[in-house]
Design a protein around this motif. Sequence first.
Motif, PDB file in Angstrom:
ATOM      1  N   MET A  14       0.599  -0.654   0.073  1.00 28.72           N
ATOM      2  CA  MET A  14       0.069   0.041  -0.121  1.00 28.72           C
ATOM      3  C   MET A  14       1.038   0.932  -0.287  1.00 28.72           C
ATOM      4  N   SER A  15       0.294   2.487  -0.433  1.00 26.18           N
ATOM      5  CA  SER A  15       1.273   3.196  -0.695  1.00 26.18           C
ATOM      6  C   SER A  15       0.770   4.226  -0.005  1.00 26.18           C
ATOM      7  N   GLU A  16       2.445   4.772   0.702  1.00 26.40           N
ATOM      8  CA  GLU A  16       2.278   6.419   2.236  1.00 26.40           C
ATOM      9  C   GLU A  16       1.721   6.848   1.587  1.00 26.40           C
ATOM     10  N   ARG A  17       0.650   7.333   2.113  1.00 24.58           N
ATOM     11  CA  ARG A  17       0.133   8.554   2.320  1.00 24.58           C
ATOM     12  C   ARG A  17       0.782  10.266   3.052  1.00 24.58           C
ATOM     13  N   VAL A  18       1.279  10.889   2.210  1.00 24.31           N
ATOM     14  CA  VAL A  18       2.244  11.955   2.621  1.00 24.31           C
ATOM     15  C   VAL A  18       0.755  13.179   3.287  1.00 24.31           C
ATOM     16  N   LEU A  19       0.047  13.433   2.660  1.00 29.16           N
ATOM     17  CA  LEU A  19      -0.865  14.278   2.173  1.00 29.16           C
ATOM     18  C   LEU A  19      -2.268  13.830   2.438  1.00 29.16           C
ATOM     19  N   GLU A  20      -2.829  14.824   3.670  1.00 22.60           N
ATOM     20  CA  GLU A  20      -3.907  13.938   3.056  1.00 22.60           C
ATOM     21  C   GLU A  20      -4.810  15.758   3.645  1.00 22.60           C
ATOM     22  N   VAL A  21      -5.987  16.352   2.826  1.00 26.75           N
ATOM     23  CA  VAL A  21      -6.922  17.493   3.332  1.00 26.75           C
ATOM     24  C   VAL A  21      -7.628  17.388   3.328  1.00 26.75           C
ATOM     25  N   SER A  22      -9.268  17.041   4.177  1.00 27.49           N
ATOM     26  CA  SER A  22     -10.098  17.136   4.615  1.00 27.49           C
ATOM     27  C   SER A  22     -11.395  18.605   5.115  1.00 27.49           C
ATOM     28  N   ASN A  23     -12.415  18.354   4.325  1.00 29.87           N
ATOM     29  CA  ASN A  23     -13.377  19.708   4.424  1.00 29.87           C
ATOM     30  C   ASN A  23     -12.198  20.787   4.890  1.00 29.87           C
ATOM     31  N   LEU A  24     -11.512  20.957   3.764  1.00 30.31           N
ATOM     32  CA  LEU A  24     -10.730  22.303   3.498  1.00 30.31           C
ATOM     33  C   LEU A  24     -11.742  23.732   3.160  1.00 30.31           C
ATOM     34  N   HIS A  25     -11.522  24.464   4.119  1.00 30.93           N
ATOM     35  CA  HIS A  25     -12.655  26.051   3.721  1.00 30.93           C
ATOM     36  C   HIS A  25     -11.799  26.823   3.779  1.00 30.93           C
ATOM     37  N   VAL A  26     -11.056  27.743   2.049  1.00 29.27           N
ATOM     38  CA  VAL A  26     -10.453  28.835   2.586  1.00 29.27           C
ATOM     39  C   VAL A  26     -11.693  30.133   2.164  1.00 29.27           C
ATOM     40  N   SER A  27     -11.419  31.491   3.440  1.00 30.59           N
ATOM     41  CA  SER A  27     -12.320  32.508   2.659  1.00 30.59           C
ATOM     42  C   SER A  27     -11.061  33.547   3.121  1.00 30.59           C
ATOM     43  N   PHE A  28     -11.676  34.946   2.310  1.00 26.69           N
ATOM     44  CA  PHE A  28     -10.590  36.128   2.702  1.00 26.69           C
ATOM     45  C   PHE A  28     -11.881  37.014   2.869  1.00 26.69           C
ATOM     46  N   ASP A  29     -11.056  37.649   3.590  1.00 28.58           N
ATOM     47  CA  ASP A  29     -12.272  39.142   4.341  1.00 28.58           C
ATOM     48  C   ASP A  29     -12.050  39.925   3.396  1.00 28.58           C
ATOM     49  N   ILE A  30     -12.234  40.670   2.197  1.00 27.76           N
ATOM     50  CA  ILE A  30     -12.447  42.579   1.577  1.00 27.76           C
ATOM     51  C   ILE A  30     -13.470  42.980   2.461  1.00 27.76           C
ATOM     52  N   ASP A  31     -13.035  43.920   1.537  1.00 29.26           N
ATOM     53  CA  ASP A  31     -14.486  45.052   1.791  1.00 29.26           C
ATOM     54  C   ASP A  31     -16.133  44.831   1.572  1.00 29.26           C
ATOM     55  N   ALA A  32     -16.001  44.526   0.708  1.00 33.44           N
ATOM     56  CA  ALA A  32     -17.184  43.791   0.317  1.00 33.44           C
ATOM     57  C   ALA A  32     -17.936  42.874   1.260  1.00 33.44           C
ATOM     58  N   GLY A  33     -17.751  41.719   1.883  1.00 34.15           N
ATOM     59  CA  GLY A  33     -17.400  40.904   2.668  1.00 34.15           C
ATOM     60  C   GLY A  33     -16.868  40.095   2.039  1.00 34.15           C
ATOM     61  N   GLU A  34     -17.074  38.720   2.277  1.00 31.03           N
ATOM     62  CA  GLU A  34     -16.574  37.327   2.773  1.00 31.03           C
ATOM     63  C   GLU A  34     -16.408  36.438   0.874  1.00 31.03           C
ATOM     64  N   VAL A  35     -15.534  36.555   0.590  1.00 30.70           N
ATOM     65  CA  VAL A  35     -15.009  35.685   0.075  1.00 30.70           C
ATOM     66  C   VAL A  35     -14.621  34.236  -0.120  1.00 30.70           C
ATOM     67  N   GLN A  36     -16.171  33.061  -0.130  1.00 30.57           N
ATOM     68  CA  GLN A  36     -15.143  31.766   0.155  1.00 30.57           C
ATOM     69  C   GLN A  36     -14.904  31.203  -1.297  1.00 30.57           C
ATOM     70  N   ALA A  37     -13.572  31.198  -1.308  1.00 34.09           N
ATOM     71  CA  ALA A  37     -12.885  30.910  -2.287  1.00 34.09           C
ATOM     72  C   ALA A  37     -12.887  29.157  -2.439  1.00 34.09           C
ATOM     73  N   VAL A  38     -12.211  27.898  -1.311  1.00 33.80           N
ATOM     74  CA  VAL A  38     -12.318  27.439  -1.078  1.00 33.80           C
ATOM     75  C   VAL A  38     -13.348  26.758  -0.268  1.00 33.80           C
ATOM     76  N   ARG A  39     -13.810  25.551  -0.783  1.00 36.24           N
ATOM     77  CA  ARG A  39     -15.372  24.590   0.102  1.00 36.24           C
ATOM     78  C   ARG A  39     -15.278  23.646   0.190  1.00 36.24           C
ATOM     79  N   GLY A  40     -15.053  23.359   1.007  1.00 36.82           N
ATOM     80  CA  GLY A  40     -15.626  21.925   1.861  1.00 36.82           C
ATOM     81  C   GLY A  40     -14.065  20.941   0.854  1.00 36.82           C
ATOM     82  N   VAL A  41     -13.122  21.190   0.200  1.00 41.51           N
ATOM     83  CA  VAL A  41     -12.056  20.490  -0.496  1.00 41.51           C
ATOM     84  C   VAL A  41     -11.071  18.783  -0.386  1.00 41.51           C
TER      85      VAL A  41
END
Length: 361
Positions: A1-28
């Motif tokens: 079985m291959s060795e798992r090096v990196l695992e990303v779970s349910n990643l959400h990334v936002s940017f707070d700008i003057d207009a509001g919250e930019v939900q750039a990454v949603r549940g990756v």
Amino acid sequence: MSERVLEVSNLHVSFDIDAGEVQAVRGVDFFINKGETLAIVGESGSGKSVTTKAITKLFQGDAGRIKKGKINFLGDDLAQKSEQELIKLRGRDISMIFQDPMTSLNPTMKIGKQVMEPLMKHKNYNKADAKKRALEILNLVGLPNAEKRFNAYPHQFSGGQRQRIVIATALACEPKVLIADEPTTALDVTMQAQILELMKELQAKISTSIIFITHDLGVVANIADRVAVMYGGQMVETGDVDEIFYDPKHPYTWGLLSSMPDLTTGTDTELLAIPGTPPDLLHPPKGDSFAERSQYALDIDFKTPPPWYQVSPTHFVKSWLLDERAPHVEPPEMVKKRLRNMPNNYAKPQQVERVSFDGES
């Protein structure tokens, strides 16, 4: 079985700008194994670069933040690491190559010193050993006359040579994960092919795992083991490279393939553009992010996000079209031509019966 090096779970990334919250990454969600190449593909603004920069919190300024999710790197959750802890990790365990080498190289510093720097910082090399190792790496990446040009500045090299220097710097500490963000976009076709071949050769020698970000599916075919297709801050289809190229299931993947030149279909083949524009992530769509641009959208696509559907042990798709109640639709002609030209050892998918679908989950 291959060795798992990196695992990303349910990643959400936002940017707070003057207009509001930019939900750039949603549940990756995604993972990468030792010595493997994962290509993340999608249009500009789909969230590819933000996703990978989140791995080491390499955001510009204070606007970006990981809102939710885990980033498991060899047992440690990088999402919980402090900036000081991540500084020690960047360049040593996880390195990045960016699109424009001139933004990665210090124009006032000799290139030899720039390759030596991570060795002295992360590996505690003295100057003599760092120089010796830096020359070895520069020769390894195929920089002409590396010893004579060790004290030259970045502007004294061509674009392709500068990218080789950036790769040498990124690989100096033999990182476990290398993130390559559109590293060949600024290069001509010949130099692009050389850089891709170089990365494959170096990967084989040091067993690093590569996350390759691109919008060019032609590049993907030459370098990737697995592919993740991103749209609107989400991953919509993942699979090994043959599954994505020869058995694509998501309408967005069909659109990407239809807009890509195919030498096997002749020069008079019409390339299809995906109509419309990506969603506004200040106000993300309620249902499927691609529904507004898809000719195959169902009523439910505008109301409820689709779940993941499993096509094979390695192939997953986020589309209501794979629901057993959905009508069967055919991919565009450009994609069907690829299916007809698939290798003989690749099994064609079974046809799904046309059934009614009332739009309810």
